[in-house]
Each structure stands twice: as structure tokens, then as C-alpha cells.
Design an enzyme around this catalytic site. Structure first.
Site, mmCIF file in Angstrom:
data_model
loop_
_atom_site.group_PDB
_atom_site.id
_atom_site.type_symbol
_atom_site.label_atom_id
_atom_site.label_comp_id
_atom_site.label_asym_id
_atom_site.label_seq_id
_atom_site.Cartn_x
_atom_site.Cartn_y
_atom_site.Cartn_z
ATOM 1 N N ASP A 236 0.859 -1.181 0.000
ATOM 2 C CA ASP A 236 0.000 0.000 0.000
ATOM 3 C C ASP A 236 0.895 1.230 0.000
ATOM 4 O OD1 ASP A 236 -2.392 -1.466 0.128
ATOM 5 O OD2 ASP A 236 -2.197 -1.666 2.301
ATOM 6 N N LEU A 237 0.921 1.965 -1.105
ATOM 7 C CA LEU A 237 1.875 3.043 -1.312
ATOM 8 C C LEU A 237 1.818 4.070 -0.179
ATOM 9 C CD1 LEU A 237 3.980 4.329 -3.185
ATOM 10 C CD2 LEU A 237 2.098 5.516 -4.341
ATOM 11 N N ASP A 238 2.978 4.286 0.471
ATOM 12 C CA ASP A 238 3.133 5.288 1.526
ATOM 13 C C ASP A 238 2.170 5.081 2.693
ATOM 14 O OD1 ASP A 238 5.142 6.454 0.054
ATOM 15 O OD2 ASP A 238 3.862 8.016 -0.810
ATOM 16 N N GLU A 239 1.731 3.841 2.907
ATOM 17 C CA GLU A 239 0.782 3.557 3.982
ATOM 18 C C GLU A 239 1.362 2.622 5.036
ATOM 19 O OE1 GLU A 239 -2.191 4.866 4.413
ATOM 20 O OE2 GLU A 239 -2.165 6.041 2.567
#
Length: 294
Positions: A236-239
Site C-alpha cells: 500500500d503506497l506510503d501507507e
């Protein structure tokens, strides 16, 4: 997983160990661990603990001076580890952590990591810097760190680059991968392979600005806060779970170039702090968040 390290005492007649413990929370853990350390002849020099109400998990980090070797120390701890179903790591305090750094063209984060490692301020050993551009080869060469670049302009090249990452992880027995402004999205497969041992850095604004030139967008909107976030890499991108964040106040007088310079300083500072804590075994994961023993 127990990182590699000396099997016999160092630093004269004693070794300074660092232990981290994660297990289901229940009564008696601290007493049992302390008792096992005392029985082994160890002296606890630092101790921190936390019980998570969210997950029912117990976390502990200790530093222990002991005259016994690793095998004997682990033998004393083994009954407690088995009784409480502990996930335990044992390492030598200050041992440099083998780290692979991924970069693109921005130099600020890489430069800070390399400088601080050379200055003895960062417990890392960096056998390789990998990049999808050649621009930072001179910086790595200046610090005496091998550098490789491979273009990533197609799905095939991306797959080849990620295969090289995994090869390097195996070749150099890498314990940590740092994305020091590496401007490519990792595949879910690589994220899974590096789960819990890959750290990313990115700028943070309120509101958030995506796409090209976020600092110009921030200037156009008159932002008052610029920050940076270091977190674990997930699909999950940048999560991913957040390790460290910093923020600085700005005003209308700042140009886009000044905002970028301020932001890059925050990125470098935040990433280096997160990497330092990880290398010192101060970062433990509690589901979607982290426990940081400072």
C-alpha cells in the site's frame, strides 16, 4: 531471528547484548526474563517495555552486559522463550547493520547516510548502493561505497532491477533496505520479500500534493507546515507503519526553491533517525503501527 555476531565475549571479558522480545501479554514476563538474565550472570543496563491494549502484545527491549557467550546466553533464555512463545532477537550493541540503499537522482538522503556512517554516527555497513539512474555514482565513489545503476523504463527492466535487489540482499546478507528517495514503486512481490526490513522516506504536507514538483504546488497553496515521514515499505503506497515524522513551520515569504531545501533537510533528518533506531533494534511492529523504544 537472531542476527549474526560474536559467539564469544568481546570488549575484554564481557559482551554488551541487546535483546528485543515480542509475545502475547500475560503476567510474569518481566520477572521471568530478568530471572533468566540474572541466572546467566548478566547485568541489565537498560530496560524498556510496553503492553499494547490494541493487540494484546507485550514488547520489551533490554541491554545486558554478560561474560557468557551467545550459546550460553541463549541456553539460559530458552525456557522463558518457550514458556511465553516469544519472538526474541539477540545482537551485540553497536554492531553495524548490513544495509542496501536504493536511490534515484536526489542526493540529500544518500549523502546524509554516507556521511554519518563514515563519521561513526550511524551503525551501518553499506556494501552497495543501487540506482535506476547513474547520477549519484560520484557521491558513492567519494565515500568508497560500490554503486550500480540500471535503467527502469519498462516493466521488463523493473523486473530485472528488483531481481538484482533480491540478489544483492542474498549476496551481502542484507538486514535493511533503505529507499533514500528511490522514485519507483516497488512491486507487491518485492514488498512482501522485504517486509519489516525496508524503510522509505517521503515529504509530508497538509494538504498532500502528488505528482510532479510538489513544492511548487505547496508554494502555490501557501502551506504553513512542511514535514517528512519515514515508514516501513508495504504494497500500500506510503501507507506502511510510521517510524518517524518531523515538521517545520514556513510562511508566505519562502520561495519554491527554499521550500524544497527545507523539505530535503527534514527528509534527511527523518530518514537518518528512523534508520538509526532500526539499526539499534529500537523499532518493533505492532500491527499497522510501530513501537519505538528511544
Amino acid at each position: 531471528m537472531t542476527p549474526p555476531g560474536p559467539t564469544t565475549p568481546t570488549n575484554g571479558s564481557t559482551t554488551h547484548w541487546v535483546l528485543t522480545i515480542v509475545c502475547a501479554d500475560r503476567p510474569g514476563i518481566v520477572h521471568a526474563v530478568s530471572g533468566a538474565i540474572v541466572e546467566s550472570g548478566g547485568n541489565i543496563t537498560e530496560s524498556q517495555q510496553f503492553s499494547s491494549d490494541d493487540t494484546g502484545t507485550f514488547f520489551m527491549r533490554l541491554q545486558v552486559q554478560s561474560a557468557v557467550d551467545r550459546a550460553a546466553f541463549e541456553l539460559h533464555l530458552a525456557p522463558v522463550v518457550a514458556r511465553y512463545g516469544m519472538d526474541l532477537t539477540l545482537d551485540v550493541v553497536g554492531r553495524p547493520m548490513r544495509t542496501l540503499v536504493l536511490v534515484s537522482t536526489a542526493a540529500h538522503c544518500l549523502n546524509d547516510l554516507l556521511f554519518r556512517e563514515r563519521a561513526g554516527q550511524l551503525p551501518l555497513e553499506m556494501p552497495l548502493v543501487l540506482s535506476n539512474h547513474p547520477q549519484l555514482s560520484g557521491l558513492a565513489e567519494f565515500y568508497g561505497v560500490p554503486f550500480e545503476s540500471r535503467a527502469v523504463t519498462s516493466p521488463e527492466q523493473k523486473a530485472e532491477f528488483e531481481a538484482r535487489v533480491l540478489d544483492a540482499v542474498a549476496e551481502f546478507d542484507i538486514e535493511l533496505v533503505v529507499l533514500a528517495r528511490y522514485m519507483q514503486i516497488l512491486s507487491p512481490e518485492l514488498c512482501d520479500a522485504l517486509a519489516g526490513r525496508a524503510i522509505n522516506i517521503h515529504h509530508s504536507f497538509l494538504p498532500g500534493f502528488k505528482g510532479a514538483n510538489p513544492y511548487r504546488q505547496a508554494h502555490a497553496r501557501g502551506v504553513k507546515l512542511i514535514g517528512a515521514t519515514a515508514h516501513f515499505v508495504t504494497s500500500d503506497l506510503d501507507e506502511g507503519p510510521i517510524i518517524e515524522q518531523n515538521v517545520v513551520r514556513v510562511d508566505h515569504s519562502r520561495t519554491p526553491a527554499e521550500l524544497m531545501a527545507i523539505g530535503q533537510d527534514e527528509e534527511s533528518r527523518t530518514l537518518t533517525q528512523a534508520v538509526t533506531w532500526f539499526a539499534e533494534h529500537r523499532v518493533l511492529r505492532d500491527g499497522a503501527r510501530t513501537i519505538i523504544f528511544k
